[in-house]
Design a protein around this motif. Structure first.
Motif, PDB file in Angstrom:
ATOM      1  N   THR A 148       0.769  -1.475  -0.583  1.00 36.41           N
ATOM      2  CA  THR A 148      -0.243   0.021   0.209  1.00 36.41           C
ATOM      3  C   THR A 148       1.121   1.348   0.113  1.00 36.41           C
ATOM      4  O   THR A 148       0.640   2.402   0.234  1.00 36.41           O
ATOM      5  CB  THR A 148      -0.921  -0.010   1.067  1.00 36.41           C
ATOM      6  OG1 THR A 148       0.018  -0.466   2.349  1.00 36.41           O
ATOM      7  CG2 THR A 148      -1.864  -0.931   1.004  1.00 36.41           C
ATOM      8  N   SER A 149       2.416   1.145  -0.040  1.00 39.99           N
ATOM      9  CA  SER A 149       3.781   2.545   0.164  1.00 39.99           C
ATOM     10  C   SER A 149       4.189   1.652  -0.127  1.00 39.99           C
ATOM     11  O   SER A 149       4.872   0.451  -0.594  1.00 39.99           O
ATOM     12  CB  SER A 149       3.436   2.970   1.734  1.00 39.99           C
ATOM     13  OG  SER A 149       4.390   3.269   1.558  1.00 39.99           O
ATOM     14  N   PRO A 150       4.927   2.090  -0.782  1.00 43.94           N
ATOM     15  CA  PRO A 150       6.547   2.007  -1.514  1.00 43.94           C
ATOM     16  C   PRO A 150       7.696   2.205  -0.395  1.00 43.94           C
ATOM     17  O   PRO A 150       8.650   1.714  -0.219  1.00 43.94           O
ATOM     18  CB  PRO A 150       6.971   3.447  -2.312  1.00 43.94           C
ATOM     19  CG  PRO A 150       5.612   4.497  -2.223  1.00 43.94           C
ATOM     20  CD  PRO A 150       4.487   4.232  -1.637  1.00 43.94           C
ATOM     21  N   SER A 151       7.347   2.346   0.689  1.00 41.96           N
ATOM     22  CA  SER A 151       8.502   2.583   2.436  1.00 41.96           C
ATOM     23  C   SER A 151       7.946   0.720   2.751  1.00 41.96           C
ATOM     24  O   SER A 151       8.236   0.193   3.691  1.00 41.96           O
ATOM     25  CB  SER A 151       7.376   2.963   3.252  1.00 41.96           C
ATOM     26  OG  SER A 151       6.129   3.060   3.211  1.00 41.96           O
ATOM     27  N   ILE A 152       6.685  -0.071   2.370  1.00 42.94           N
ATOM     28  CA  ILE A 152       6.190  -1.473   2.743  1.00 42.94           C
ATOM     29  C   ILE A 152       8.130  -2.379   2.277  1.00 42.94           C
ATOM     30  O   ILE A 152       7.846  -2.197   1.128  1.00 42.94           O
ATOM     31  CB  ILE A 152       5.393  -2.328   2.146  1.00 42.94           C
ATOM     32  CG1 ILE A 152       3.808  -0.950   3.120  1.00 42.94           C
ATOM     33  CG2 ILE A 152       4.995  -3.554   2.988  1.00 42.94           C
ATOM     34  CD1 ILE A 152       3.072  -1.441   3.040  1.00 42.94           C
ATOM     35  N   SER A 153       8.521  -3.219   2.880  1.00 43.24           N
ATOM     36  CA  SER A 153      10.010  -3.879   2.325  1.00 43.24           C
ATOM     37  C   SER A 153       9.408  -4.992   1.977  1.00 43.24           C
ATOM     38  O   SER A 153       7.834  -5.982   1.926  1.00 43.24           O
ATOM     39  CB  SER A 153      10.491  -4.306   3.739  1.00 43.24           C
ATOM     40  OG  SER A 153      10.029  -4.784   4.785  1.00 43.24           O
ATOM     41  N   GLY A 154      10.407  -5.638   1.156  1.00 43.67           N
ATOM     42  CA  GLY A 154       9.749  -6.770   0.544  1.00 43.67           C
ATOM     43  C   GLY A 154      10.116  -7.895   1.841  1.00 43.67           C
ATOM     44  O   GLY A 154       8.427  -9.355   1.390  1.00 43.67           O
ATOM     45  N   SER A 155      10.641  -7.780   2.454  1.00 40.39           N
ATOM     46  CA  SER A 155      10.385  -9.011   3.806  1.00 40.39           C
ATOM     47  C   SER A 155       9.091  -9.395   4.756  1.00 40.39           C
ATOM     48  O   SER A 155       8.608 -10.191   5.432  1.00 40.39           O
ATOM     49  CB  SER A 155      11.835  -9.182   5.009  1.00 40.39           C
ATOM     50  OG  SER A 155      11.527  -7.366   5.165  1.00 40.39           O
ATOM     51  N   THR A 156       8.644  -7.955   4.838  1.00 37.21           N
ATOM     52  CA  THR A 156       6.646  -7.679   5.345  1.00 37.21           C
ATOM     53  C   THR A 156       6.369  -8.897   4.235  1.00 37.21           C
ATOM     54  O   THR A 156       5.564  -9.464   5.099  1.00 37.21           O
ATOM     55  CB  THR A 156       6.543  -6.455   4.997  1.00 37.21           C
ATOM     56  OG1 THR A 156       8.171  -5.486   5.747  1.00 37.21           O
ATOM     57  CG2 THR A 156       5.732  -5.715   6.604  1.00 37.21           C
ATOM     58  N   LEU A 157       6.226  -8.299   2.773  1.00 40.29           N
ATOM     59  CA  LEU A 157       5.031  -9.291   2.202  1.00 40.29           C
ATOM     60  C   LEU A 157       5.432  -9.961   1.545  1.00 40.29           C
ATOM     61  O   LEU A 157       4.169 -10.717   1.623  1.00 40.29           O
ATOM     62  CB  LEU A 157       4.494  -8.193   0.701  1.00 40.29           C
ATOM     63  CG  LEU A 157       4.330  -6.440   1.535  1.00 40.29           C
ATOM     64  CD1 LEU A 157       4.053  -5.630   0.286  1.00 40.29           C
ATOM     65  CD2 LEU A 157       2.491  -7.006   1.930  1.00 40.29           C
ATOM     66  N   ASN A 158       6.696 -10.611   1.436  1.00 36.61           N
ATOM     67  CA  ASN A 158       6.914 -11.917   0.682  1.00 36.61           C
ATOM     68  C   ASN A 158       6.082 -12.830   1.708  1.00 36.61           C
ATOM     69  O   ASN A 158       7.456 -13.513   3.255  1.00 36.61           O
ATOM     70  CB  ASN A 158       8.548 -12.218   0.518  1.00 36.61           C
ATOM     71  CG  ASN A 158       8.983 -10.999  -0.693  1.00 36.61           C
ATOM     72  OD1 ASN A 158       7.727 -10.092  -1.563  1.00 36.61           O
ATOM     73  ND2 ASN A 158      10.491 -10.421  -1.074  1.00 36.61           N
ATOM     74  N   ASP A 159       5.709 -14.035   0.782  1.00 30.93           N
ATOM     75  CA  ASP A 159       5.141 -14.663   1.541  1.00 30.93           C
ATOM     76  C   ASP A 159       4.928 -16.242   0.560  1.00 30.93           C
ATOM     77  O   ASP A 159       4.384 -17.362   1.408  1.00 30.93           O
ATOM     78  CB  ASP A 159       3.892 -14.041   2.387  1.00 30.93           C
ATOM     79  CG  ASP A 159       2.828 -14.212   0.914  1.00 30.93           C
ATOM     80  OD1 ASP A 159       3.306 -14.436  -0.336  1.00 30.93           O
ATOM     81  OD2 ASP A 159       1.308 -13.552   1.160  1.00 30.93           O
ATOM     82  N   GLY A 160       5.932 -16.468  -0.253  1.00 28.51           N
ATOM     83  CA  GLY A 160       6.127 -17.595  -0.935  1.00 28.51           C
ATOM     84  C   GLY A 160       7.455 -17.439  -1.328  1.00 28.51           C
ATOM     85  O   GLY A 160       7.881 -16.121  -1.245  1.00 28.51           O
ATOM     86  N   VAL A 161       7.723 -18.835  -2.397  1.00 27.69           N
ATOM     87  CA  VAL A 161       8.930 -19.084  -2.686  1.00 27.69           C
ATOM     88  C   VAL A 161       9.361 -18.855  -4.013  1.00 27.69           C
ATOM     89  O   VAL A 161       7.806 -19.996  -4.805  1.00 27.69           O
ATOM     90  CB  VAL A 161       9.601 -19.773  -1.845  1.00 27.69           C
ATOM     91  CG1 VAL A 161      10.954 -19.932  -2.655  1.00 27.69           C
ATOM     92  CG2 VAL A 161      10.185 -19.661  -0.811  1.00 27.69           C
ATOM     93  N   TYR A 162       9.685 -18.720  -5.328  1.00 26.51           N
ATOM     94  CA  TYR A 162       9.456 -19.393  -6.934  1.00 26.51           C
ATOM     95  C   TYR A 162      10.432 -19.284  -7.435  1.00 26.51           C
ATOM     96  O   TYR A 162      11.984 -19.108  -6.907  1.00 26.51           O
ATOM     97  CB  TYR A 162       9.091 -17.660  -7.414  1.00 26.51           C
ATOM     98  CG  TYR A 162       7.390 -17.048  -6.967  1.00 26.51           C
ATOM     99  CD1 TYR A 162       6.345 -17.838  -7.831  1.00 26.51           C
ATOM    100  CD2 TYR A 162       7.606 -15.977  -6.297  1.00 26.51           C
ATOM    101  CE1 TYR A 162       4.982 -17.006  -6.621  1.00 26.51           C
ATOM    102  CE2 TYR A 162       6.759 -15.087  -5.052  1.00 26.51           C
ATOM    103  CZ  TYR A 162       5.624 -15.840  -5.420  1.00 26.51           C
ATOM    104  OH  TYR A 162       4.153 -15.182  -4.999  1.00 26.51           O
TER     105      TYR A 162
END
Length: 177
Positions: A148-162
């Motif tokens: 929802t914001s550019p300040s949110i880091s990938g480690s906060t959102l990343n819930d999968g492995v590709y």
């Protein structure tokens, strides 16, 4: 009238600048060596706005904030005395998407491609080419939800492995006139 009905939409894509340089050298007896480097200016791709015709949805903004990327490709071909051509190659590509924008739609990640091939002359103007490519990457964490914001880091959102790998076989018949 709901969100999951037929509707229109539009967006505008910013295409990256690109620069590429390459060379081939055939100064060794029966060998052709080639290399090229490509730079892709993905840093221009900050966000993707999707404008829906349904007023209930309005505009959805996907924050992308891509980084510039590059690729290197190396190849060698040996032509034997019977004119058979033996080939090997490697391509390495750096991912453009930062961790917070890796998604199932585009699970962008560093890739390595390894190739081998063979060219067999059948007649004066007819050649059979066969090749095998193996595509490999180390895997990458990614997200399912949009930040929802550019300040949110990938480690906060990343819930999968590709992960990605592929075995590609190619056979073609080439005619020269």
């Amino acid at each position: 009238g709901g969100a999951l009905v037929a509707q229109g939409g539009s967006t505008e894509l910013v295409h990256p600048d690109q620069a590429e340089v390459g060379f081939a050298y055939d100064g060794f007896n029966r060998w052709l060596l080639s290399a090229d480097y490509a730079w892709i200016g993905w840093a221009r791709f900050h966000q993707l706005d999707i404008h829906f015709s349904n007023p209930a949805l309005g505009t959805v903004t996907n924050i992308e904030d891509y980084n510039n990327s590059s690729a290197i490709r190396l190849g060698a071909q040996y032509t034997a005395h019977n004119n058979w051509q033996w080939r090997v190659g490697f391509a390495g590509v750096a991912a453009a998407a930062p961790p917070q924008t890796v998604t199932p739609i585009l699970p962008d990640q560093d890739r390595s491609n390894y190739t081998v091939g063979l060219g067999i002359p059948l007649t004066t103007g007819l050649t059979l080419d066969a090749a095998y490519a193996y595509v490999w990457n180390p895997g990458r964490r990614g997200r399912l939800a949009n930040p929802t914001s550019p300040s949110i880091s990938g480690s906060t959102l990343n819930d999968g492995v590709y992960t990605l790998f592929a075995n590609i076989i190619s056979i073609s018949l080439k005619a020269s006139f």
